[in-house]
Motif scaffolding. Structure first.
Motif, PDB file in Angstrom:
ATOM      1  N   MET A  18     -48.025 -89.600  88.132  1.00 44.13           N
ATOM      2  CA  MET A  18     -46.652 -89.387  87.721  1.00 44.13           C
ATOM      3  C   MET A  18     -45.739 -90.496  88.241  1.00 44.13           C
ATOM      4  N   GLY A  19     -44.719 -90.835  87.456  1.00 41.94           N
ATOM      5  CA  GLY A  19     -43.634 -91.642  87.960  1.00 41.94           C
ATOM      6  C   GLY A  19     -42.728 -90.761  88.813  1.00 41.94           C
ATOM      7  N   ARG A  20     -41.814 -91.374  89.569  1.00 44.61           N
ATOM      8  CA  ARG A  20     -41.011 -90.583  90.503  1.00 44.61           C
ATOM      9  C   ARG A  20     -40.135 -89.570  89.787  1.00 44.61           C
ATOM     10  N   ARG A  21     -39.530 -89.926  88.661  1.00 45.64           N
ATOM     11  CA  ARG A  21     -38.693 -88.958  87.954  1.00 45.64           C
ATOM     12  C   ARG A  21     -39.514 -87.776  87.449  1.00 45.64           C
ATOM     13  N   GLU A  22     -40.671 -88.054  86.860  1.00 49.85           N
ATOM     14  CA  GLU A  22     -41.458 -86.933  86.338  1.00 49.85           C
ATOM     15  C   GLU A  22     -42.182 -86.180  87.445  1.00 49.85           C
ATOM     16  N   GLU A  23     -42.242 -86.760  88.647  1.00 45.24           N
ATOM     17  CA  GLU A  23     -42.810 -86.028  89.778  1.00 45.24           C
ATOM     18  C   GLU A  23     -42.024 -84.742  90.037  1.00 45.24           C
ATOM     19  N   PHE A  24     -40.715 -84.785  89.805  1.00 44.06           N
ATOM     20  CA  PHE A  24     -39.911 -83.589  90.002  1.00 44.06           C
ATOM     21  C   PHE A  24     -40.287 -82.492  89.011  1.00 44.06           C
ATOM     22  N   ILE A  25     -40.870 -82.874  87.876  1.00 43.33           N
ATOM     23  CA  ILE A  25     -41.354 -81.888  86.910  1.00 43.33           C
ATOM     24  C   ILE A  25     -42.774 -81.475  87.247  1.00 43.33           C
ATOM     25  N   ALA A  26     -43.622 -82.464  87.526  1.00 50.11           N
ATOM     26  CA  ALA A  26     -45.038 -82.193  87.750  1.00 50.11           C
ATOM     27  C   ALA A  26     -45.284 -81.342  88.986  1.00 50.11           C
ATOM     28  N   SER A  27     -44.440 -81.513  90.016  1.00 45.53           N
ATOM     29  CA  SER A  27     -44.668 -80.765  91.253  1.00 45.53           C
ATOM     30  C   SER A  27     -44.111 -79.353  91.175  1.00 45.53           C
ATOM     31  N   HIS A  28     -43.318 -79.083  90.109  1.00 41.35           N
ATOM     32  CA  HIS A  28     -42.631 -77.792  89.977  1.00 41.35           C
ATOM     33  C   HIS A  28     -41.713 -77.591  91.186  1.00 41.35           C
ATOM     34  N   GLN A  29     -41.482 -76.372  91.654  1.00 40.65           N
ATOM     35  CA  GLN A  29     -40.480 -76.215  92.707  1.00 40.65           C
ATOM     36  C   GLN A  29     -40.539 -74.818  93.310  1.00 40.65           C
ATOM     37  N   ARG A  30     -39.826 -74.675  94.429  1.00 33.93           N
ATOM     38  CA  ARG A  30     -39.534 -73.347  94.941  1.00 33.93           C
ATOM     39  C   ARG A  30     -38.491 -72.731  94.017  1.00 33.93           C
ATOM     40  N   ALA A  31     -38.677 -71.474  93.657  1.00 36.15           N
ATOM     41  CA  ALA A  31     -37.790 -70.854  92.683  1.00 36.15           C
ATOM     42  C   ALA A  31     -36.402 -70.616  93.253  1.00 36.15           C
ATOM     43  N   ALA A  32     -35.403 -70.722  92.386  1.00 37.43           N
ATOM     44  CA  ALA A  32     -34.052 -70.301  92.746  1.00 37.43           C
ATOM     45  C   ALA A  32     -34.019 -68.775  92.811  1.00 37.43           C
ATOM     46  N   THR A  33     -33.277 -68.227  93.777  1.00 43.52           N
ATOM     47  CA  THR A  33     -33.212 -66.774  93.936  1.00 43.52           C
ATOM     48  C   THR A  33     -31.774 -66.316  94.154  1.00 43.52           C
TER      49      THR A  33
END
Length: 696
Positions: free
Chosen positions: A259-274
């Protein structure tokens, strides 16, 4: 003990600081091609045109694949193909470009022409639950329904409470942002696949990848020795694994896909907002009577991994309460699916609940430490079992002593524009009582010893700790013991993946058992004979519940003119059972605290509410703590005692440092300025707004 419990630098340290350690992104294979992914630019809809004619004319481009070039293997199983026409969030995989160089592939990517038929989308929890919201799953926007955790008579307990507080809190989506982006290199040799991959467990990736590709697991080999950060994001199989393997099979050459750095934010997914609303009450003598929570988490587009979007169990394990109830909704949205992130669901849960406890203490005019000590839980509230080991009271006592805790009134210490405050927060995190694990320990021809374990080094020093365990059991110096790991073809299945702070507790006992078996064989074996012994870990004791505990004490400084919050110092007291390596444990605590600090003060995903595009998908725009933000002191206090859940007496210490940090910082901010920010992160703008609303 001569080796276990002593400081030892991690075995891979020299290789890492000199650049000799090979990470997956370093791998180069003969004839290797480079691939980049085509990602959707809309949040929901269908791809109706995928024109690659101009892109194919770029020199060096080998192939362009889109949804029409299927069928693509499905991942996750039975949910969506790795490349498909349907789009469920901005950035979802809809194609791939393969070229001789990554530069050529990215040049071609910019020339693709994709057209969509857009559909109404829901980017927020509020949008997905309003009347008339589009049905994102075909079964409503609560893919797992409503989960209810409860114990005791809530109505009766509430009636017995003299003081009740109620407040709403929210936590943001937080990205893992590892230094090494997600990616892999895939190569076929005949009908056998080899994958060089940055993951947290090669054996799990191997099994899931074989299932996705519909091939025998024996035909898949995964190399994953060193990984440049994961924090939970690299536990599971991802679409890029499946796509890279399929691309390599189609073009008949090894394929590198990172992944490139920008798409890393998509590929890694995330902790959910709550979001959550908490009601908590106590009698005048300081006895907690009830805790009642309404919890929501952003679950992404389907039920897969929705469970890690919200939870409440571990927070409710912290305190003795007459009655507890938590109603949990995981809400489908057109955002990436959440994925485990260091203390999944528990970090958000404890972050909010431990502030509610402080708000109750303030309403009662009590020291928040006294309130917590008065309500120490003796058994697990849900399992109704005693803990296999619990030293939370020692964490409170030793942490408070090391910190010099003396509670003071909110807003009572200020010099000019600078206000100082102190706060505390506790953590509970359920552990794995039993999971099968196998390890091998052998004596080599050169007289050295080797531990063979099916793990990946995710930066915690597990390879060092397991060498220490073997050296202790064998009675040999640590420098004679090596570890072999990171290759599914040459290691036993020691663990599926390193997560939930359980690697040492799961794998360690099997290493000790294998070393013990080897020691018994060596008594009668001829000198120089090569011997390898394998062993499984022991069964766990029945009738106990394993859990990790921690208590953090923090001092902050708040500039009331700029709103900036600075963490001055922290004391982190942990009950992690027997500490196998204090040096590495301290590193885990320091790193975990800093990640918790980022969640509390800086990190926040910003989405365009119309398109679903992430607006701060760069290292400079997505703020994380750096050297300048680090506290002057992070002091680790080992308050634990050997645990009763395994033969080593160990628990985990990877995730509790993050879990306990956020609330301690938020409580300290309130103590400094006398107003509370309940919408995180606590940015300067929010501090100034809160002060302005109070008229400060």
């Amino acid at each position: 003990m001569d080796t276990v419990g002593r400081n030892a630098p991690r075995a891979s340290a020299w290789a890492k600081v000199t650049g000799a350690a090979e990470f997956p992104s370093d791998v180069v294979r003969p004839g290797m091609a480079h691939a980049v992914l085509v990602r959707s630019t809309i949040a929901r809809g269908q791809v109706v045109r995928f024109d690659a004619s101009t892109a194919l004319a770029v020199p060096g481009v080998l192939a362009v694949f889109g949804p029409q070039d299927g069928p693509w293997p499905a991942y996750p199983p039975r949910v969506r193909r790795a490349i498909a026409e349907d789009v469920r969030f901005a950035g979802e995989e809809i194609g791939a470009v393969v070229a001789e160089t990554e530069r050529a592939a990215r040049e071609a990517l910019a020339l693709l022409r994709v057209e969509y038929e857009q559909a109404p989308a829901c980017m927020t929890l509020h949008q997905a639950q309003r009347d008339g919201a589009p049905d994102l799953t075909g079964k409503g926007n609560l893919p797992l329904g409503i989960e209810v955790l409860q114990h005791g008579d809530l109505q009766q307990a509430e009636a017995s409470a003299d003081v009740i507080v109620e407040a709403s809190y929210s936590t943001p989506a937080q990205h893992h942002n590892p230094l090494e982006p997600h990616g892999c290199v895939a190569e076929w040799t005949g009908d056998e696949l080899t994958l060089w991959d940055g993951n947290q467990g090669g054996h799990l990736i191997r099994e899931w990848l074989a299932r996705a590709l519909s091939i025998d697991v024996a035909r898949v080999r995964v190399h994953s020795r060193h990984v440049g950060g994961g924090f939970g994001s690299k536990i599971h199989l991802k679409p890029h694994h499946v796509i890279a393997a399929e691309l390599a099979r189609r073009i008949g050459r090894p394929v590198r896909l990172f992944m490139g750095r920008r798409e890393e934010f998509i590929a890694s997914h995330q902790r959910a907002a709550t979001q959550r609303r908490i009601r908590i009450g106590a009698s005048r003598d300081g006895r907690l009577r009830f805790i009642d929570e309404q919890v929501m988490g952003q679950a992404g587009p389907c039920a897969f991994l929705a469970s890690v979007s919200a939870g409440a169990a571990n927070g409710l394990r912290l305190h003795r309460v007459d009655a507890v109830r938590a109603e949990i909704r995981r809400v489908a949205t057109n955002t990436q699916a959440p994925i485990p992130f260091r203390g999944p669901t528990t970090a958000e849960d404890v972050f909010c609940l431990e502030q509610a406890v402080d708000e109750l203490a303030q309403a009662m005019g009590m020291d928040p430490l006294v309130l917590r000590l008065r309500n120490l839980a003796e058994i697990d509230v849900f399992q109704q079992l005693p803990y296999a080991g619990k030293a939370l009271e020692q964490c409170y006592a030793q942490g408070a002593e090391a910190f010099g805790w003396r509670h003071r009134a909110a807003g009572s210490e200020r010099a000019g524009d600078l206000a100082r405050g102190i706060g505390l927060g506790a953590a509970a995190y359920d552990a794995t009582l039993y999971e099968p694990s196998r390890a091998e320990v052998g004596r080599l021809a050169n007289g050295r010893f080797e531990v063979r374990i099916g793990i990946t080094d995710i930066g915690c020093g597990a390879d060092t700790v397991f060498a220490q365990i073997a050296a202790e059991e064998l009675g040999v110096p640590l420098h004679l013991v090596d570890t072999h790991f990171g290759d599914t073809a040459t290691t036993p299945r020691s663990i599926d993946a390193s997560n939930h702070s359980r690697t040492s507790a799961v794998v360690g006992p099997s290493v000790r058992a294998a070393a013990r078996a080897l020691k018994q064989r060596l008594v009668q074996a001829p000198a120089g004979e090569v011997i390898t012994c394998g062993a499984d870990r022991e069964q766990a004791p029945a009738g106990v519940f394993p859990c990790m505990f921690a208590a953090h004490f923090v001092e902050v400084e708040v500039n009331v003119r700029s709103g900036r919050v600075r963490v001055v110092r922290a004391v982190c007291a942990h009950d992690a059972g027997r500490i196998l390596n204090p040096l590495l444990a301290r590193g885990q605590v320091e790193g975990g605290f800093l990640q918790g600090m980022g969640m509390a003060l800086q990190e926040e995903r910003l989405l365009d509410p119309r398109t679903g595009q992430m607006l701060n998908a760069t290292m400079w725009a997505y703020r994380t703590p750096g050297v300048l933000e680090a506290p002057e002191h992070i002091h680790f206090v080992d308050a634990g005692v050997p645990d009763g859940a395994n033969s080593l007496g160990v628990k985990g210490i990877g995730e509790p440092p993050l879990i306990a940090s956020g609330a301690a910082i938020a409580n300290a901010v309130h103590n400094a300025i006398g107003v509370r920010v309940r919408d995180y992160p606590i940015t300067p703008a929010k501090v100034l707004r809160a002060l302005g609303e109070r008229g400060a």
